[in-house]
Design a protein around this motif. Structure first.
Motif, PDB file in Angstrom:
ATOM      1  N   UNK A 104      14.411  20.982  33.284  1.00  0.00           N
ATOM      2  CA  UNK A 104      13.688  22.308  33.023  1.00  0.00           C
ATOM      3  C   UNK A 104      14.492  23.243  32.110  1.00  0.00           C
ATOM      4  N   UNK A 105      15.784  22.812  32.310  1.00  0.00           N
ATOM      5  CA  UNK A 105      16.821  23.937  31.361  1.00  0.00           C
ATOM      6  C   UNK A 105      16.743  23.397  29.971  1.00  0.00           C
ATOM      7  N   UNK A 106      16.361  21.972  29.561  1.00  0.00           N
ATOM      8  CA  UNK A 106      16.334  21.370  28.231  1.00  0.00           C
ATOM      9  C   UNK A 106      15.371  22.201  27.302  1.00  0.00           C
ATOM     10  N   UNK A 107      14.122  22.352  27.604  1.00  0.00           N
ATOM     11  CA  UNK A 107      13.145  22.997  26.748  1.00  0.00           C
ATOM     12  C   UNK A 107      13.780  24.589  26.674  1.00  0.00           C
ATOM     13  N   UNK A 108      14.266  24.871  27.584  1.00  0.00           N
ATOM     14  CA  UNK A 108      14.703  26.240  27.511  1.00  0.00           C
ATOM     15  C   UNK A 108      15.816  26.317  26.510  1.00  0.00           C
ATOM     16  N   UNK A 230       1.496  23.255  34.781  1.00  0.00           N
ATOM     17  CA  UNK A 230       2.199  22.312  35.086  1.00  0.00           C
ATOM     18  C   UNK A 230       2.961  22.768  36.483  1.00  0.00           C
ATOM     19  N   UNK A 231       2.970  21.718  37.232  1.00  0.00           N
ATOM     20  CA  UNK A 231       3.637  21.841  38.562  1.00  0.00           C
ATOM     21  C   UNK A 231       5.286  21.715  38.290  1.00  0.00           C
ATOM     22  N   UNK A 232       6.184  22.378  38.707  1.00  0.00           N
ATOM     23  CA  UNK A 232       7.593  22.587  38.625  1.00  0.00           C
ATOM     24  C   UNK A 232       8.199  21.096  39.047  1.00  0.00           C
TER      25      UNK A 232
END
Length: 359
Positions: A104-108, A230-232
């Motif tokens: 989840x850090x990557x698209x951020x 989306x579910x995390x």
């Protein structure tokens, strides 16, 4: 077309529930690039910038210790980027809470690059830390010309399968921004196809996004877990166990904006490292027959091919280190010569200080 219903400042303030007992506010640690501590990332600019391309990746400090596989992979990608005149940025810390999976850090991180503006980053090329450029002559401009020019595409990403002509993912019907059938798939159709053939799903290991209002809004939607769509953690057991929530979210994005998201086969820019191109063309290098390579020869065939990027997904850390170290040692002399000819300086990441935060 601008994705509707997402205000530019909405992500940082919403409290919409996502998954189980988690809100977007709790999920997001830092809302914007300018709020980051400077120690969170490191940038290398080429002597001469060309094309407005920014390459971004993520390596946490333990992956950049002496001898760790991240050092070798980063040396490959950093010098390829500089050779082509691209800025290269590495984020060295999670951009989300520790309880949530690192992907989840990557698209951020890609969104942070987009927020620097079009003059700095007209295009953002995001690469997983365990993906490495294999063909140094390949460029982001090649992808732009083939898949963006004359189309509404804002995000280019690969599926999990390398088979297919003209960028298509083999028999997958729902992936392309311009479908062969003439009509786009519904979310229900995409979920059905994904359930029947997981190879059709997008792999977030490598992707290219255009820095436009539409491109930024797509990334904000993804970073915000799709406004709750989306579910995390992911929806299925295998997704939860492997931290694939962020990757699964791409399926919902594709369903929502099918003409803006183009999903091509893995051969285009995200080839699994086990791919063997013997039947497709002459090998570019022959790796030395060291004992550890004999056990991995099938798993690292991609690095003896002509494809753009090889992705070592699923490899053990020790095996990644051996593979990337060998590739660096074999190819560094030629890369150094090419960079010297281009007026650039080769950066030997292996020789940088042990503490990557001090770079």
């Amino acid at each position: 077309m601008t994705p509707s219903g997402i205000a530019h400042n909405q992500i940082g303030s919403m409290t919409l529930q996502i998954g189980s007992n988690i809100t977007v506010q709790e999920f997001q640690e830092v809302a914007h690039f300018h709020e980051l501590n400077r120690s969170a990332y490191k940038e290398w600019a080429p002597i001469v910038r060309r094309g407005g391309v920014c390459v971004v990746s993520m390596y946490t400090p333990e992956l950049l210790l002496q001898g760790a596989w991240g050092r070798y992979a980063m040396e490959i990608n950093l010098n390829w980027a500089r050779l082509h005149g691209y800025k290269f940025t590495v984020f060295q810390q999670r951009l989300i809470r520790p309880a949530w999976s690192l992907p989840w850090s990557l698209p951020r991180s890609a969104l942070f690059m987009l927020e620097q503006g079009q003059r700095e980053c007209e295009w953002v090329f995001s690469m997983d830390g365990d993906a490495a450029v294999n063909n140094a002559t390949s460029s982001v401009e090649d992808l732009i010309e083939q898949y963006f020019t004359g189309t509404p595409t804002q995000l280019l990403i690969s599926c999990h399968w390398h088979v297919g002509e003209h960028g298509n993912c083999h028999t997958c019907r729902c992936n392309r921004a311009k479908p062969r059938t003439g009509t786009h798939c519904s979310e229900k159709q995409m979920l059905f196809e994904y359930g029947r053939n997981g190879h059709c799903a997008a792999n977030m290991g490598v992707y290219l996004v255009k820095n436009t209002p539409e491109g930024r809004e797509l990334m904000r939607w993804w970073v915000g877990a799709g406004d709750g769509a989306c579910n995390l953690r992911g929806d299925k057991k295998i997704e939860v166990e492997n931290g694939l929530g962020a990757q699964k979210c791409l399926l919902y994005m594709k369903a929502k904006w099918p003409e803006l998201v183009d999903v091509v086969n893995a051969r285009v820019m995200n080839m699994p490292a086990w791919f063997n191109e013997k039947v497709h063309g002459k090998r570019t290098i022959k790796l030395e027959p060291q004992p550890w390579i004999k056990a991995l020869v099938k798993q690292m065939s991609c690095f003896e091919s002509h494809v753009f990027v090889c992705h070592t997904l699923g490899f053990r850390a020790r095996d990644r280190a051996n593979i990337f170290r060998t590739v660096v040692e074999v190819r560094a002399p030629a890369m150094q010569a090419a960079m010297l000819s281009a007026g650039e300086t080769y950066i030997n990441v292996r020789s940088l200080p042990t503490n990557s935060l001090a770079w």
